[in-house]
Design an enzyme around this catalytic site. Structure first.
Site, PDB file in Angstrom:
ATOM      1  N   ARG A  49       0.809  -0.990   0.049  1.00 52.83           N
ATOM      2  CA  ARG A  49       0.153   0.219  -0.224  1.00 52.83           C
ATOM      3  C   ARG A  49       1.223   0.719  -0.117  1.00 52.83           C
ATOM      4  O   ARG A  49       2.081   1.129   0.855  1.00 52.83           O
ATOM      5  CB  ARG A  49      -1.214  -0.048   0.887  1.00 52.83           C
ATOM      6  CG  ARG A  49      -1.951  -1.316   1.161  1.00 52.83           C
ATOM      7  CD  ARG A  49      -2.912  -0.567   0.129  1.00 52.83           C
ATOM      8  NE  ARG A  49      -4.239  -1.037  -0.135  1.00 52.83           N
ATOM      9  CZ  ARG A  49      -4.871  -2.358  -0.285  1.00 52.83           C
ATOM     10  NH1 ARG A  49      -3.739  -2.235  -1.623  1.00 52.83           N
ATOM     11  NH2 ARG A  49      -6.000  -2.619  -0.508  1.00 52.83           N
TER      12      ARG A  49
ATOM     13  N   GLU B 239      -3.054   7.522  -5.797  1.00 53.56           N
ATOM     14  CA  GLU B 239      -3.364   6.771  -7.252  1.00 53.56           C
ATOM     15  C   GLU B 239      -4.516   7.999  -7.910  1.00 53.56           C
ATOM     16  O   GLU B 239      -4.896   8.151  -7.282  1.00 53.56           O
ATOM     17  CB  GLU B 239      -3.328   5.124  -6.996  1.00 53.56           C
ATOM     18  CG  GLU B 239      -2.205   5.153  -6.265  1.00 53.56           C
ATOM     19  CD  GLU B 239      -2.355   3.080  -6.258  1.00 53.56           C
ATOM     20  OE1 GLU B 239      -3.544   2.908  -5.528  1.00 53.56           O
ATOM     21  OE2 GLU B 239      -1.226   3.035  -5.138  1.00 53.56           O
TER      22      GLU B 239
ATOM     23  N   HIS C 193       0.170   0.135  -9.555  1.00 52.07           N
ATOM     24  CA  HIS C 193      -1.320  -0.843  -9.131  1.00 52.07           C
ATOM     25  C   HIS C 193      -0.579  -2.028  -9.424  1.00 52.07           C
ATOM     26  O   HIS C 193      -2.712  -2.126  -9.807  1.00 52.07           O
ATOM     27  CB  HIS C 193      -2.040   0.224  -8.538  1.00 52.07           C
ATOM     28  CG  HIS C 193      -2.532  -0.904  -7.150  1.00 52.07           C
ATOM     29  ND1 HIS C 193      -3.062   0.677  -6.034  1.00 52.07           N
ATOM     30  CD2 HIS C 193      -2.585  -2.057  -6.581  1.00 52.07           C
ATOM     31  CE1 HIS C 193      -3.573  -0.266  -5.246  1.00 52.07           C
ATOM     32  NE2 HIS C 193      -3.347  -2.251  -5.698  1.00 52.07           N
TER      33      HIS C 193
END
Length: 314
Positions: free
Chosen positions: A237, A266, A285
Site C-alpha cells: 500500500r 493514485e 498498481h
C-alpha cells in the site's frame, strides 16, 4: 426482494456482462459508475443513498459515506485489502465486510522478484543504453550475493521468501507475528528487528497491511538506516512509505533505488519527482495481474455479496 448493488471495482466492471445471469437470478440491479482507479468520498456520497450492497475496489468508504447509505448491508471487496473502508463504523451500523484473503500472493511475489532481478542484474538500464547506442557493461550482482529483508511475512511475504530461497539469497524478516517453525527451518529466514533488517538488507520488500501502525512505516529515520546501495520495494500500500522522505533519500543517495507498484496518491500525480528518477521503477498498481487469480476473485467477490444479502433477507 430486488437488490440495488453498486459495482465500483475497476477490474470487475469490464467483465461484468459475463456474470449478468447470476445477478439477474438473484434479483440484483447493478449500478456501474465510471471509475478510473477508485472513487473518493464526495463521489460515493452521490451514489450510495439507496444501495443495498457494494462490490468495491479501493474506494473511500468513510464514516460520512457509510452513514449516508441507510440500506447498505454488505461491502464485498474485490481483492484482499480493506484499509479504505471504515471498519469500525461498519461494525456499528451492522454492515458486513467480506474479501478474498490471499487473493494475489503469487503474482505479487512474482513482481517483487522481478524487481529484485532487474536491480541486481541492471537489466532495464542496459536495455535503455543499448537502444540509445551506448555499449556499457554495467556491473551487477548475483542474487546469492544479496540479502533480502522482508517486512511483513504474511501470505505475500512467505511467497516472496520461497522464491528468494530458490535463488540462494540470504533472507531476513520482520513481523509482529511469530513464524511457524517448519517455515523457518525450510527457508532459513532469520527473524530480526526492523532496525537490524534495514541496516543489513540489500533489498527491502514491504509486504504488510496498511493500518495505523504501518502508516509511514518507512520515513526519514528508516531510510537513513538503510545502506546507500540498497533498494526498497513496495507492492503493498502506498502510504506505508512517506513519499517525501523517499524522494529525499533517493535524491541524497541515502539509498540506491526504489521499485513502486503503489503510491500515496493514485494515479501518481504528474508533478511527482519520482517520475523523473532513473533509479526508480514504477507500475500502476498492477502487481496483482493474473488471469487465474482475477477470475477467482471475480467469482468469490460475487458469491460473498449474494451470500450475505440472502442472510439478511426476511
Amino acid at each position: 426482494m430486488a437488490w440495488k448493488i453498486l459495482v465500483t471495482a475497476p477490474y470487475l466492471q469490464p467483465a461484468i456482462d459475463r456474470f449478468r445471469q447470476i445477478f439477474d437470478e438473484n434479483g440484483i440491479k447493478l449500478v456501474l459508475p465510471k471509475v478510473d482507479e477508485r472513487l473518493e468520498e464526495d463521489e460515493l456520497l452521490g451514489l450510495v443513498g439507496d444501495i443495498h450492497g457494494v462490490i468495491c475496489g479501493d474506494d473511500r468508504f468513510t464514516k460520512k459515506v457509510l452513514e449516508s447509505a441507510p440500506q447498505l448491508k454488505v461491502i464485498s471487496k474485490w481483492g484482499t485489502g480493506i484499509d479504505s473502508i471504515d471498519q469500525t463504523v461498519c461494525r456499528q451500523l451492522g454492515v458486513t465486510i467480506c474479501n478474498t484473503p490471499n487473493a494475489f500472493s503469487e503474482p505479487v511475489a512474482d513482481s517483487i522478484l522481478g524487481y529484485i532481478i532487474c536491480f541486481a542484474r541492471k537489466l532495464p538500464w542496459m536495455d535503455y543504453n543499448i537502444k540509445q547506442g551506448v555499449w556499457d557493461k554495467i556491473p551487477g550482482k548475483a542474487l546469492r550475493e544479496c540479502t533480502l529483508g522482508v517486512i511483513g511475512v504474511g501470505n505475500v511475504g512467505k511467497a516472496v521468501v520461497r522464491r528468494a530461497t530458490a535463488f540462494g539469497m540470504k533472507i531476513i524478516g520482520n513481523d509482529i507475528e511469530s513464524m511457524p517453525a517448519a517455515f523457518l527451518e525450510k527457508t532459513g529466514i532469520e527473524m530480526i528487528s526492523k532496525d537490524e533488517l534495514l541496516e543489513q538488507a540489500d533489498f527491502v520488500s514491504l509486504n504488510c497491511d496498511l493500518n495505523p501502525t504501518s502508516y509511514h512505516l518507512m520515513s526519514q529515520e528508516e531510510f537513513a538506516r538503510m545502506k546507500n546501495s540498497s533498494v526498497v520495494i513496495n507492492t503493498a500500500r502506498g502510504p506505508i512509505i512517506d513519499e517525501s522522505a523517499l524522494t529525499e533519500a533517493l535524491q541524497k543517495q541515502h539509498i540506491a533505488g526504489a521499485a513502486l507498484d503503489v503510491f500515496e496518491t493514485e494515479p501518481l500525480p504528474a508533478d511527482s519527482p519520482l517520475r523523473n528518477m532513473d533509479n526508480v521503477l514504477m507500475a500502476p498498481h498492477n502487481a496483482n495481474s493474473s488471469p487465474e487469480a482475477w477470475e477467482n476473485v471475480h467469482s468469490n467477490t460475487i458469491n460473498n455479496l449474494i451470500h450475505h444479502l440472502s442472510k439478511g433477507q426476511t
